[in-house]
Scaffold this motif. Structure first.
Motif, mmCIF file in Angstrom:
data_model
loop_
_atom_site.group_PDB
_atom_site.id
_atom_site.type_symbol
_atom_site.label_atom_id
_atom_site.label_comp_id
_atom_site.label_asym_id
_atom_site.label_seq_id
_atom_site.Cartn_x
_atom_site.Cartn_y
_atom_site.Cartn_z
ATOM 1 N N ALA A 119 0.835 -1.202 0.000
ATOM 2 C CA ALA A 119 0.000 0.000 0.000
ATOM 3 C C ALA A 119 0.872 1.254 0.000
ATOM 4 N N VAL A 120 1.962 1.236 0.779
ATOM 5 C CA VAL A 120 2.867 2.380 0.812
ATOM 6 C C VAL A 120 3.546 2.559 -0.539
ATOM 7 N N ARG A 121 3.949 1.449 -1.149
ATOM 8 C CA ARG A 121 4.593 1.549 -2.457
ATOM 9 C C ARG A 121 3.638 2.113 -3.494
ATOM 10 N N LEU A 122 2.386 1.693 -3.434
ATOM 11 C CA LEU A 122 1.400 2.207 -4.387
ATOM 12 C C LEU A 122 1.137 3.692 -4.135
ATOM 13 N N ALA A 123 1.096 4.098 -2.876
ATOM 14 C CA ALA A 123 0.943 5.522 -2.551
ATOM 15 C C ALA A 123 2.153 6.314 -3.035
ATOM 16 N N ALA A 124 3.344 5.710 -2.938
ATOM 17 C CA ALA A 124 4.552 6.368 -3.422
ATOM 18 C C ALA A 124 4.503 6.559 -4.936
ATOM 19 N N VAL A 125 3.928 5.586 -5.643
ATOM 20 C CA VAL A 125 3.748 5.719 -7.092
ATOM 21 C C VAL A 125 2.902 6.954 -7.396
ATOM 22 N N CYS A 126 1.845 7.156 -6.615
ATOM 23 C CA CYS A 126 0.988 8.325 -6.814
ATOM 24 C C CYS A 126 1.751 9.615 -6.561
ATOM 25 N N LEU A 127 2.570 9.639 -5.500
ATOM 26 C CA LEU A 127 3.358 10.839 -5.207
ATOM 27 C C LEU A 127 4.361 11.111 -6.318
ATOM 28 N N MET A 128 4.922 10.061 -6.910
ATOM 29 C CA MET A 128 5.862 10.256 -8.018
ATOM 30 C C MET A 128 5.223 11.040 -9.164
ATOM 31 N N CYS A 129 3.917 10.915 -9.296
ATOM 32 C CA CYS A 129 3.207 11.622 -10.364
ATOM 33 C C CYS A 129 2.992 13.096 -10.043
ATOM 34 N N LEU A 130 3.393 13.531 -8.854
ATOM 35 C CA LEU A 130 3.227 14.920 -8.432
ATOM 36 C C LEU A 130 4.565 15.606 -8.201
ATOM 37 N N LEU A 131 5.652 14.964 -8.569
ATOM 38 C CA LEU A 131 6.971 15.489 -8.246
ATOM 39 C C LEU A 131 7.254 16.814 -8.945
ATOM 40 N N PRO A 132 8.090 17.649 -8.326
ATOM 41 C CA PRO A 132 8.528 18.876 -9.006
ATOM 42 C C PRO A 132 9.192 18.555 -10.338
ATOM 43 N N GLY A 133 9.024 19.434 -11.295
ATOM 44 C CA GLY A 133 9.647 19.266 -12.595
ATOM 45 C C GLY A 133 8.750 18.714 -13.670
ATOM 46 N N LEU A 134 7.680 18.018 -13.288
ATOM 47 C CA LEU A 134 6.810 17.417 -14.299
ATOM 48 C C LEU A 134 6.028 18.465 -15.077
ATOM 49 N N ASN A 135 5.894 19.668 -14.542
ATOM 50 C CA ASN A 135 5.189 20.720 -15.279
ATOM 51 C C ASN A 135 5.866 21.010 -16.611
ATOM 52 N N SER A 338 10.494 23.360 -13.372
ATOM 53 C CA SER A 338 11.459 23.038 -14.423
ATOM 54 C C SER A 338 12.068 21.655 -14.207
ATOM 55 N N ARG A 339 12.659 21.130 -15.257
ATOM 56 C CA ARG A 339 13.206 19.772 -15.231
ATOM 57 C C ARG A 339 14.338 19.615 -14.227
ATOM 58 N N TYR A 340 14.980 20.717 -13.835
ATOM 59 C CA TYR A 340 16.135 20.640 -12.941
ATOM 60 C C TYR A 340 15.796 20.085 -11.563
ATOM 61 N N SER A 341 14.542 20.102 -11.218
ATOM 62 C CA SER A 341 14.160 19.695 -9.860
ATOM 63 C C SER A 341 13.683 18.248 -9.782
ATOM 64 N N PHE A 342 13.567 17.559 -10.917
ATOM 65 C CA PHE A 342 12.883 16.268 -10.902
ATOM 66 C C PHE A 342 13.693 15.128 -10.306
ATOM 67 N N ILE A 343 14.893 14.887 -10.827
ATOM 68 C CA ILE A 343 15.548 13.611 -10.549
ATOM 69 C C ILE A 343 16.000 13.497 -9.096
ATOM 70 N N VAL A 344 16.451 14.593 -8.485
ATOM 71 C CA VAL A 344 16.808 14.540 -7.063
ATOM 72 C C VAL A 344 15.550 14.422 -6.212
ATOM 73 N N SER A 345 14.448 15.022 -6.645
ATOM 74 C CA SER A 345 13.174 14.867 -5.929
ATOM 75 C C SER A 345 12.711 13.411 -5.966
ATOM 76 N N PHE A 346 12.899 12.758 -7.097
ATOM 77 C CA PHE A 346 12.591 11.334 -7.236
ATOM 78 C C PHE A 346 13.394 10.520 -6.217
ATOM 79 N N THR A 347 14.679 10.822 -6.109
ATOM 80 C CA THR A 347 15.542 10.129 -5.153
ATOM 81 C C THR A 347 15.133 10.432 -3.725
ATOM 82 N N ALA A 348 14.680 11.662 -3.476
ATOM 83 C CA ALA A 348 14.299 12.068 -2.122
ATOM 84 C C ALA A 348 13.141 11.231 -1.591
ATOM 85 N N VAL A 349 12.154 10.948 -2.432
ATOM 86 C CA VAL A 349 11.009 10.138 -1.993
ATOM 87 C C VAL A 349 11.480 8.761 -1.556
#
Length: 464
Positions: A119-135, A338-349
């Motif tokens: 359940a936590v992993r599935l919730a994390a998948v949802c959060l990944m869809c809201l990460l900075p940079g995806l705009n 912007s894209r600069y914020s995405f990949i480290v945010s992904f790692t942060a989660v």
């Protein structure tokens, strides 16, 4: 037979749901881009133009040290499979589907060693869809490379007791050809090699994965990299180190817990004592946690990932003038779009989910604490939920030297041709492809003032 079929069916349904959930979230977020599709940056000026003029030969063109094989393949398939007017829509939907597919992988049981609760992993998948940079990134080929990069990172994070598959090696190879920065994941795969060897398993495929990353992610960009501008003169190693750590602290220590708005506010407070104390405190916490968990495979994996991923900040600053200036002045909320914020945010989660698994067993279960963290981080991201179409007037550009840099938040305008909708030129472009006339078609796109000229590879006689 029934006993064998039921678990298999349950697994298929579970995987389908894990993919469908992020797909729905991303489609909802990017609906404006699907409803009014257009081309963004290199999608039109490079991938579309070269695909129209050269067909499959466009796969042989390197750009910035990489061949962008997957991105170019999506463009070629879209041109073959759909009417020309629909191509931006097909490309946008394909990029959204790729993003959902990568995010959904975290829900697999192959990651239960990192996060036991499904359940936590599935919730994390949802959060990944809201990460900075995806705009900036969602729905375009020129930025899907960072999504693919995250996909290789997840392959490296797979349970070390489960060997890499042949399919995962193929995916790693294709992405490494498409994303030169994949070499930054070598530390993670080296950790995986050590773990596999220590557990007395054959490390053959781990060795192959590392070789692929070095050869395709390192050697190819060095050979085909072309001439890149160097960092501004006078930049010291200490300057690079400072912005490197500020990038990590901002996106790992602050943003997941207090959101982007409050992070920006705190970083601007005068004096900056609280912000600096927080950055120093995170260094101390990270060092103490790493030492205490030095024999924990999960901690080792996340630290190797963070070390490799964050190195791209220094790498960009050393090779691109505007990147160093950008990281030095990442002061506004537009940084988080912007894209600069995405990949480290992904790692942060992933980092915080592993950290929270190490909490002492108190009255509140660890899974509940992790859910609380994910819910908090998601709530703090909701103001970025709606992703605008490229035709939105706030999508303009600014010119830095000879480079056009997308600025998706400020209302900064530059003189130049006004971008037009794809529908305004697609009929003329389609006619040129079918009849050979006209010989040239100027295509304006986003961000303004990006444009390109299609040169007809089969021009008709007697037509200009």
């Amino acid at each position: 037979m029934l006993d064998c079929g039921v678990p298999r069916l349950a697994g298929v349904l579970s995987s389908t749901a894990a993919f469908a959930l992020p797909l729905v979230i991303l489609i909802e977020r990017g609906w404006s881009r699907l409803a009014t599709p257009d081309f963004w940056a290199e999608d039109g000026a490079v991938f579309l133009r070269q695909a129209l003029e050269e067909g499959s030969r466009s796969l042989l063109h390197p750009m910035a040290g990489s061949f962008f094989t997957l991105e170019r393949s999506i463009m070629l398939i879209a041109l073959k499979a759909a009417p020309l007017v629909w191509v931006p829509f097909v490309v946008c939907l394909a990029c959204i589907a790729v993003t959902a597919l990568v995010m959904s992988r975290l829900a697999s049981d192959a990651y239960s060693w990192l996060v036991p609760s499904r359940a936590v992993r599935l919730a994390a998948v949802c959060l990944m869809c809201l990460l900075p940079g995806l705009n900036e990134m969602l729905g375009n080929l020129c930025n899907v490379n960072w999504i693919l990069f995250a996909g290789v990172a997840l392959i490296g994070l797979k349970d070390p007791d489960r060997p890499l598959t042949a399919a995962e090696l193929v995916v790693t190879a294709l992405i490494s050809v498409s994303v030169g920065t994949a070499i930054l994941l070598v530390p993670l795969f080296l950790w995986r090699l050590v773990m596999t060897t220590a557990r007395r398993r054959s490390p053959t495929r781990e060795v192959l994965a590392i070789a692929i990353l070095i050869l395709l992610g390192g050697v190819l960009p060095a050979v085909f990299g072309g001439s890149e501008p160097s960092a501004p003169p006078g930049v010291r190693a200490l300057d690079i180190a400072r912005i490197w750590y500020d990038h990590i602290a901002r996106l790992v220590a602050f943003t997941p817990w207090i959101g982007d708005r409050l992070t920006v506010t705190v970083s601007h407070w005068r004096p900056q004592g609280l912000y600096r104390v927080g950055k120093i405190g995170f260094v101390i916490f990270l060092a103490a946690w790493a030492w205490r968990r030095r024999r924990d495979a999960r901690a080792q994996a996340l630290l190797a990932l963070l070390a490799g991923v964050s190195a791209w900040t220094a790498l960009s600053s050393l090779t691109r003038v505007y990147a160093f200036d950008f990281f030095q002045n990442q002061t506004g909320l537009w940084f988080y779009e912007s894209r600069y914020s995405f990949i480290v945010s992904f790692t942060a989660v992933l980092f915080w989910l592993v950290v929270l698994q190490d909490l002492p067993r108190l009255l509140i279960p660890r899974a509940t604490v992790a859910m609380g963290f994910l819910a908090l981080s998601a709530a703090l991201s909701m103001h970025r939920f709606n992703i605008d179409a490229y035709s939105n007037p706030r999508f303009h550009a600014r010119v830095v030297g000879t480079t056009v840099v997308a600025d998706p938040v400020t209302d900064y305008r530059v003189d130049g041709p006004i971008g037009t909708h794809w529908q305004d030129v697609s009929d003329e472009l389609d006619r040129a492809r079918r009849t050979g006339c006209p010989h040239r078609v100027i295509v304006h796109q986003y961000p303004d003032p990006w444009a390109f000229t299609f040169v007809n590879p089969n021009p008709a006689a007697g037509c200009s």
